[in-house]
Design a protein around this motif. Structure first.
Motif, short mmCIF file in Angstrom:
data_model
loop_
_atom_site.label_atom_id
_atom_site.label_comp_id
_atom_site.label_asym_id
_atom_site.label_seq_id
_atom_site.Cartn_x
_atom_site.Cartn_y
_atom_site.Cartn_z
N LEU A 1 25.17 1.08 6.01
CA LEU A 1 23.80 1.31 5.60
C LEU A 1 23.76 2.12 4.31
N VAL A 2 23.03 1.62 3.32
CA VAL A 2 22.87 2.27 2.03
C VAL A 2 21.49 2.93 1.94
N ALA A 3 20.47 2.21 2.42
CA ALA A 3 19.09 2.71 2.39
C ALA A 3 18.29 1.95 3.44
N HIS A 4 17.20 2.58 3.88
CA HIS A 4 16.29 1.90 4.80
C HIS A 4 14.88 2.38 4.54
N GLY A 5 13.91 1.63 5.03
CA GLY A 5 12.54 2.02 4.75
C GLY A 5 11.52 1.25 5.57
N THR A 6 10.27 1.64 5.34
CA THR A 6 9.14 0.95 5.95
C THR A 6 8.09 0.72 4.86
N THR A 7 7.21 -0.21 5.14
CA THR A 7 6.10 -0.48 4.23
C THR A 7 4.83 -0.73 5.01
N THR A 8 3.73 -0.46 4.37
CA THR A 8 2.42 -0.90 4.83
C THR A 8 1.85 -1.77 3.72
N CYS A 9 1.41 -2.95 4.09
CA CYS A 9 0.84 -3.90 3.11
C CYS A 9 -0.64 -4.11 3.42
N MET A 10 -1.44 -4.25 2.37
CA MET A 10 -2.83 -4.64 2.51
C MET A 10 -2.89 -6.16 2.45
N ILE A 11 -3.66 -6.75 3.34
CA ILE A 11 -3.79 -8.20 3.40
C ILE A 11 -5.15 -8.59 2.80
N PHE A 12 -5.12 -9.58 1.92
CA PHE A 12 -6.33 -10.10 1.27
C PHE A 12 -6.67 -11.45 1.87
N ARG A 13 -7.64 -11.48 2.75
CA ARG A 13 -8.05 -12.72 3.41
C ARG A 13 -9.22 -13.34 2.69
N LEU B 1 0.83 -1.21 0.00
CA LEU B 1 0.00 0.00 0.00
C LEU B 1 0.86 1.25 0.00
N GLU B 2 1.94 1.20 0.77
CA GLU B 2 2.81 2.37 0.92
C GLU B 2 4.24 1.90 1.09
N LEU B 3 5.15 2.65 0.52
CA LEU B 3 6.57 2.36 0.62
C LEU B 3 7.28 3.66 0.93
N LYS B 4 8.00 3.72 2.03
CA LYS B 4 8.75 4.93 2.43
C LYS B 4 10.21 4.55 2.53
N LEU B 5 11.05 5.26 1.78
CA LEU B 5 12.48 4.94 1.75
C LEU B 5 13.32 6.15 2.08
N ASN B 6 14.48 5.87 2.66
CA ASN B 6 15.52 6.88 2.89
C ASN B 6 16.81 6.34 2.28
N TYR B 7 17.40 7.13 1.40
CA TYR B 7 18.67 6.76 0.80
C TYR B 7 19.78 7.45 1.60
N ILE B 8 20.77 6.67 2.02
CA ILE B 8 21.82 7.18 2.89
C ILE B 8 23.09 7.52 2.11
N ARG B 9 23.46 6.66 1.17
CA ARG B 9 24.68 6.90 0.38
C ARG B 9 24.53 6.29 -1.00
N THR B 10 25.32 6.79 -1.93
CA THR B 10 25.31 6.24 -3.28
C THR B 10 25.97 4.87 -3.28
#
Length: 152
Positions: free
Chosen positions: A140-152, A96-105
């Motif tokens: 650390l190169v990058a980090h992030g969080t996600t929110t996923c929708m679950i289909f039951r 549903l959502e993807l949030k990323l932070n790039y730390i270095r090339t």
């Protein structure tokens, strides 16, 4: 697994953890983003996964370093698959959502990147996870969080 055994496997009857572990044993895996990018499963556990890939020239951005979409795809994959390991048979998910932070090339020097994803929360309709991408030296190169929708 022989072709006969593989033919009898029904992914719809497998938990997410079982499915990912089974997929890791397949020599002739089916077309996927993982195969396209050369991702390799390193660990698959309940609530956490690790994948790795080696950057190549095709991953270049106009500045001559690894395109950010490679880390984004790695993170989306490990975080989503971490959620998948927590789901029962017949239950699906999508990002549903993807949030990323790039730390270095990331240089195109052929040094492996490793991504780790772990579940934060799995509810009835949504799940959250976090992930990080590390270079060969553990930086650390990058980090992030996600929110996923679950289909039951």
């Amino acid at each position: 697994m022989s072709d006969e055994t593989t033919a009898t496997v029904d992914p719809a009857q497998m938990t997410g953890l079982e499915l990912l572990r089974w997929m890791g044993t397949q020599v002739n895996d089916r077309p996927s983003i993982g195969r396209l990018l050369g991702m390799e499963m390193r660990e698959v556990n309940e609530g956490s996964v690790s994948f790795a890939l080696t950057p190549r020239a095709d991953f270049s951005n106009p500045l001559g370093t690894v395109h950010g979409g490679i880390c984004a795809t790695l993170l989306d994959s490990v975080m989503g698959c971490a959620v998948h390991t927590m789901l029962p048979a017949g239950v699906g998910y999508t990002t549903l959502e993807l949030k990323l932070n790039y730390i270095r090339t990331v240089p195109l020097d052929g040094d492996e990147l490793t991504a780790h994803g772990s579940v934060i929360h799995v509810g009835g309709r949504t799940a959250t996870a976090e992930g990080k991408v590390l270079d060969k030296n553990g930086k650390l190169v990058a980090h992030g969080t996600t929110t996923c929708m679950i289909f039951r």
